[in-house]
Design an enzyme around this catalytic site. Structure first.
Site, PDB file in Angstrom:
ATOM      1  NE  ARG A  59      57.688  75.500  38.967  1.00  0.00           N
ATOM      2  CZ  ARG A  59      57.904  76.380  38.047  1.00  0.00           C
ATOM      3  NH1 ARG A  59      59.088  76.594  37.478  1.00  0.00           N
ATOM      4  NH2 ARG A  59      56.934  77.453  37.772  1.00  0.00           N
ATOM      5  CD  GLU A  64      64.376  56.496  41.807  1.00  0.00           C
ATOM      6  OE1 GLU A  64      63.455  57.004  42.321  1.00  0.00           O
ATOM      7  OE2 GLU A  64      65.465  57.468  41.745  1.00  0.00           O
ATOM      8  CG  ASP A 110      53.736  62.048  41.333  1.00  0.00           C
ATOM      9  OD1 ASP A 110      54.496  62.416  40.225  1.00  0.00           O
ATOM     10  OD2 ASP A 110      53.797  62.501  42.494  1.00  0.00           O
ATOM     11  CG  HIS A 153      56.419  59.104  42.369  1.00  0.00           C
ATOM     12  ND1 HIS A 153      56.579  60.508  42.617  1.00  0.00           N
ATOM     13  CD2 HIS A 153      55.716  58.479  43.165  1.00  0.00           C
ATOM     14  CE1 HIS A 153      55.875  60.592  43.924  1.00  0.00           C
ATOM     15  NE2 HIS A 153      55.535  58.973  44.409  1.00  0.00           N
ATOM     16  N   GLY A 194      70.853  64.741  41.084  1.00  0.00           N
ATOM     17  CA  GLY A 194      71.180  64.519  39.667  1.00  0.00           C
ATOM     18  C   GLY A 194      71.709  63.181  39.448  1.00  0.00           C
ATOM     19  CG  ASN A 214      58.095  62.329  37.539  1.00  0.00           C
ATOM     20  OD1 ASN A 214      59.234  62.740  37.496  1.00  0.00           O
ATOM     21  ND2 ASN A 214      57.230  62.028  38.347  1.00  0.00           N
ATOM     22  CG  HIS A 218      68.241  57.129  44.520  1.00  0.00           C
ATOM     23  ND1 HIS A 218      67.996  57.672  45.520  1.00  0.00           N
ATOM     24  CD2 HIS A 218      68.161  57.951  43.629  1.00  0.00           C
ATOM     25  CE1 HIS A 218      67.770  58.954  45.305  1.00  0.00           C
ATOM     26  NE2 HIS A 218      67.707  59.057  44.106  1.00  0.00           N
TER      27      HIS A 218
END
Ligand code: GRF
Length: 176
Positions: free
Chosen positions: A77, A159, A130, A94, A11, A92, A156
């Site tokens: 998922r 991101e 994706d 990725h 998270g 999303n 990260h």
């Protein structure tokens, strides 16, 4: 905007959204792993959260919470066609430069490929994994002595930059 977030893991993107996207409100976080880090993040910030693997229930809750935008932030998922068609705006994050390295193990695949650069992608969610339209990407160089851990850490960081940027600039009134 009212944000709904789906998580499975640590998270850290979720926490970054909460800290960074202060003009928006995270109204609900749903996780599909009972004791994941995202649950602790929700507790820490007093954000309503729920564990569920039942998509019908999830759709009902997210609709009841009147979310404008759903963000899959480390949600491991594949969402069903039913879920995708229930909302206008799902994005999303990725950890690769899509269309390269879809699915799981994207960082490992980039590392094994011999590529000199990888990165991360924010994209619209469609029923194909994706594969929705790309909204924003950031590049991350692959260094000669990178491991999955070091490369993941640097991805990260990117991101944490591009996902809030996309959220802050997202036009949820746009249809389609
Ligand atoms: C991120 O690398 C994201 O790209 C991928 O899952 C990871 C989630 O990490 N989909 P965290 O749970 O936000 O720390």
């Amino acid at each position: 905007m009212r944000l709904g977030i789906l998580c499975s893991g640590n998270g850290s993107n979720f926490e970054n959204i909460v800290r960074t996207c202060v003009r928006h409100e995270v109204v609900l976080m749903i996780h599909n792993k009972p004791d994941c880090g995202a649950r602790e993040v929700a507790r820490k910030f007093g954000i309503p959260s729920a564990y569920s693997v039942n998509e019908k229930w999830m759709v009902n809750e997210l609709k009841w919470a009147k979310v404008d935008l759903i963000i899959l932030a480390g949600y491991m998922r594949v969402v069903s066609e039913y879920f995708v068609e229930s909302f206008d705006h799902i994005i999303n994050i990725h950890p690769s430069l899509l269309p390269k390295y879809k699915g799981l193990h994207a960082v490992e695949q980039a590392l094994d490929s011999g590529d000199k650069v990888t990165g991360c992608t924010v994209h619209h969610v469609t029923k194909e994994l994706d594969s929705g339209a790309i909204i924003r990407q950031a590049e991350v160089p692959i260094l000669p002595d990178d491991t999955v851990e070091t490369l993941t850490r640097r991805i990260h960081l990117q991101e944490y930059s591009i996902l809030p940027y996309v959220i802050d600039n997202y036009d949820y009134r746009r249809v389609g």
